[in-house]
Design a protein around this motif. Structure first.
Motif, short mmCIF file in Angstrom:
data_model
loop_
_atom_site.label_atom_id
_atom_site.label_comp_id
_atom_site.label_asym_id
_atom_site.label_seq_id
_atom_site.Cartn_x
_atom_site.Cartn_y
_atom_site.Cartn_z
N CYS A 13 0.85 -1.26 -0.08
CA CYS A 13 -0.07 -0.09 0.01
C CYS A 13 0.80 1.23 0.05
O CYS A 13 2.00 1.23 0.45
CB CYS A 13 -0.92 0.05 1.14
N ARG A 15 0.28 3.91 1.68
CA ARG A 15 0.32 4.42 3.06
C ARG A 15 -0.64 3.45 3.82
O ARG A 15 -1.61 3.08 3.19
CB ARG A 15 -0.01 5.80 3.15
N LYS A 16 -0.51 3.32 4.91
CA LYS A 16 -1.19 2.34 5.87
C LYS A 16 -2.41 3.24 6.47
O LYS A 16 -2.18 4.37 7.01
CB LYS A 16 -0.34 1.91 7.05
N CYS A 17 -3.63 2.68 6.23
CA CYS A 17 -4.77 3.83 6.69
C CYS A 17 -4.85 3.28 8.33
O CYS A 17 -4.55 2.33 8.59
CB CYS A 17 -6.20 2.92 5.94
N TYR A 19 -7.12 2.29 10.24
CA TYR A 19 -7.67 1.55 11.01
C TYR A 19 -7.46 0.19 10.69
O TYR A 19 -8.07 -1.02 10.81
CB TYR A 19 -9.22 1.79 10.65
N CYS A 20 -6.32 -0.17 9.64
CA CYS A 20 -6.44 -0.93 8.74
C CYS A 20 -5.54 -2.10 9.49
O CYS A 20 -4.46 -1.89 10.02
CB CYS A 20 -5.64 -0.99 7.32
N PHE A 22 -5.31 -5.26 7.90
CA PHE A 22 -4.89 -6.26 6.98
C PHE A 22 -3.55 -6.51 6.81
O PHE A 22 -2.64 -5.56 7.17
CB PHE A 22 -5.64 -5.81 5.48
N SER A 24 -0.94 -5.86 5.05
CA SER A 24 -0.50 -5.09 3.90
C SER A 24 0.56 -4.05 4.63
O SER A 24 0.54 -3.64 5.74
CB SER A 24 -1.78 -4.34 3.35
N GLY A 59 -5.91 -7.02 -1.51
CA GLY A 59 -4.70 -6.50 -0.77
C GLY A 59 -4.99 -5.98 0.62
O GLY A 59 -5.89 -6.48 1.11
N GLY A 60 -4.35 -5.05 0.82
CA GLY A 60 -3.28 -4.27 -0.01
C GLY A 60 -3.94 -3.38 -1.08
O GLY A 60 -5.15 -3.19 -0.84
N THR A 61 -2.98 -3.12 -1.98
CA THR A 61 -3.63 -2.21 -2.93
C THR A 61 -3.25 -2.72 -4.29
O THR A 61 -2.15 -2.24 -4.81
CB THR A 61 -3.25 -0.46 -2.92
N ASN A 93 -7.55 1.26 -5.64
CA ASN A 93 -7.84 2.61 -4.76
C ASN A 93 -7.63 3.77 -5.49
O ASN A 93 -6.59 3.68 -6.33
CB ASN A 93 -7.00 2.50 -3.52
N ARG A 130 -6.77 7.76 4.50
CA ARG A 130 -6.83 7.44 3.36
C ARG A 130 -5.98 8.57 2.39
O ARG A 130 -6.16 9.74 2.84
CB ARG A 130 -8.49 7.43 2.70
S1 SF4 Z 1 -5.17 -2.64 2.52
FE1 SF4 Z 1 -6.82 -1.03 2.19
S2 SF4 Z 1 -7.59 -0.31 4.24
FE2 SF4 Z 1 -5.60 -1.24 4.54
S3 SF4 Z 1 -4.04 0.40 4.36
FE3 SF4 Z 1 -3.99 -0.70 2.09
S4 SF4 Z 1 -5.63 0.77 1.14
FE4 SF4 Z 1 -5.83 1.04 3.45
#
Ligand code: SF4
Length: 375
Positions: A13, A15-17, A19-20, A22, A24, A59-61, A93, A130
């Motif tokens: 990704c 950048r890391k969101c 709340y995430c 996942f 990634s 993902g990820g992105t 994204n 985001r």
């Molecule tokens: S996987 Fe999605 S929600 Fe998680 S950091 Fe990447 S873009 Fe953000």
């Protein structure tokens, strides 16, 4: 030839969101080239004996990959035994997508785009970390339409810090105007290990009260229904016959192969999980070793529980006939008491050979589901 679904994980990704949770990573772009090579090797090895029904690159992105890497993956996939009715989704994204990438996807048979938006208000988007704004989303959406993509999902989120009911209404209104075929609307969950978790612990996160969140959920149901979307899973809505077939594979507990770091597979009652860390995954594949970090042979009890948990997420619930076919036992022999209890209090309904959560049951789904655990 056995039929199966394929999930391809892209763990990068921009950048890391906030709340995430996942699997990634941001700042590991230097691993992309090696990762893609390993992914290709894994796809070729694991998919050769199957006919692929649905594909989801997530993902990820995935749209963050440079076109040359995306092309390598798509070329590999194109050579697999693909079903002629293949549903092929890529998660994208805004802020990482452009015409060249969308064009490449189209050229290689991708026929469904899942785009992350979450909200339209700049302050809310910034507040959750985001990297894009609504204008970019609209531009990307329009571009995808112009290229002929006629099956697009918009990912939304409610219950965000400082979000009001009218903010959420505005988001839904604007997204409905774009007329995507599918909308996912999840409520924010504060997961351990995320910046939001720490902020919440320190009392610095102004998340909406439970009642407000329930109102947001009910507003979603009503507005999307009026706009012609059918709710087919707790958080997913689609125009007629445009449900995500790939996600239905998970909720129906059918078979899928997951490739890439941290990807999970479910094959013949076995749960397999690849190494979570990108570096460990690359090392294993490069040394021709197994990429599995975990192999769990599901017991019959595990399979029954998972079938119920996943199946009850669907608005149509589970089919009693399917239960009998898979587990060679009548559902009443396993769950008779629980079914009676929740049917009597209006949280479950049983008709036409199916068992499903009622509207009230969905609100209390966590409580209901927990009783489907077998001792
Ligand atoms: S996987 Fe999605 S929600 Fe998680 S950091 Fe990447 S873009 Fe953000």
């Amino acid at each position: 030839m056995d039929k199966i679904s394929l999930y391809v994980h892209i763990p990068f990704c921009k950048r890391k969101c906030f709340y995430c949770d996942f699997p990634s990573y941001a700042g590991k772009e230097y691993l992309v080239e090696e990762y893609v090579e390993c992914l290709i090797q894994e796809i070729q090895e694991k998919c050769k004996l199957y006919e692929i029904q649905t594909i989801f690159i997530g993902g990820g992105t995935p749209s963050y990959l440079e076109p040359k890497f995306m092309k390598k993956i798509l070329e590999t996939i194109k050579k697999l035994n693909l079903n002629s009715n293949l549903e092929f989704t890529i998660e994208c994204n805004p802020g990482s997508l452009n015409y060249e990438k969308l064009n490449l996807m189209k050229e290689f048979g991708v026929n469904r785009i899942s785009m992350g938006l979450q909200a339209i208000q700049p302050s809310l988007l910034k507040g959750i970390g985001r990297i894009h704004n609504f204008e970019e989303f609209k531009e990307n959406f329009k571009m995808a339409r112009e290229l002929g993509f006629n099956n697009i999902n918009a990912d939304l989120m409610f219950g965000l810090p400082t979000q009001t009911l009218s903010n959420w209404k505005e988001t839904l209104e604007e997204v409905i105007k774009l007329n995507p075929e599918h909308i996912s609307a999840y409520s924010l969950i504060i997961e351990e290990g995320t910046p939001f978790y720490n902020m919440d612990e320190e009392g610095k996160l102004l998340i909406p009260a439970e009642d407000d969140e329930r109102n947001m959920y009910n507003l979603t149901l009503n507005m999307l229904k009026d706009a012609g979307y059918e709710q087919y899973e707790i958080s997913n809505y689609a125009k007629h016959n445009l449900e995500c077939k790939h996600n239905l594979v998970y909720w129906n507990m059918d078979k899928w192969i997951g490739v890439g770091s941290s990807a999970a597979s479910y094959i013949n009652g076995k749960r397999l999980k690849n190494f979570s860390l990108i570096e460990d995954y690359i090392r294993a594949i490069k040394n021709n070793k197994s990429a599995y970090e975990e192999v769990i042979e599901n017991s019959n009890k595990d399979n029954i529980e998972e079938f119920m948990f996943m199946g009850l997420r669907k608005i149509k619930g589970i089919e009693e006939y399917e239960f009998r076919k898979r587990f060679k036992i009548n559902i009443d022999e396993v769950y008779g008491t629980v079914l009676k209890k929740y049917i009597d209090c209006g949280l479950l309904k049983r008709e036409y050979g199916r068992v499903y959560l009622t509207k009230k049951g969905i609100e209390f789904s966590n409580n209901v589901m927990s009783e489907f655990l077998l001792n």
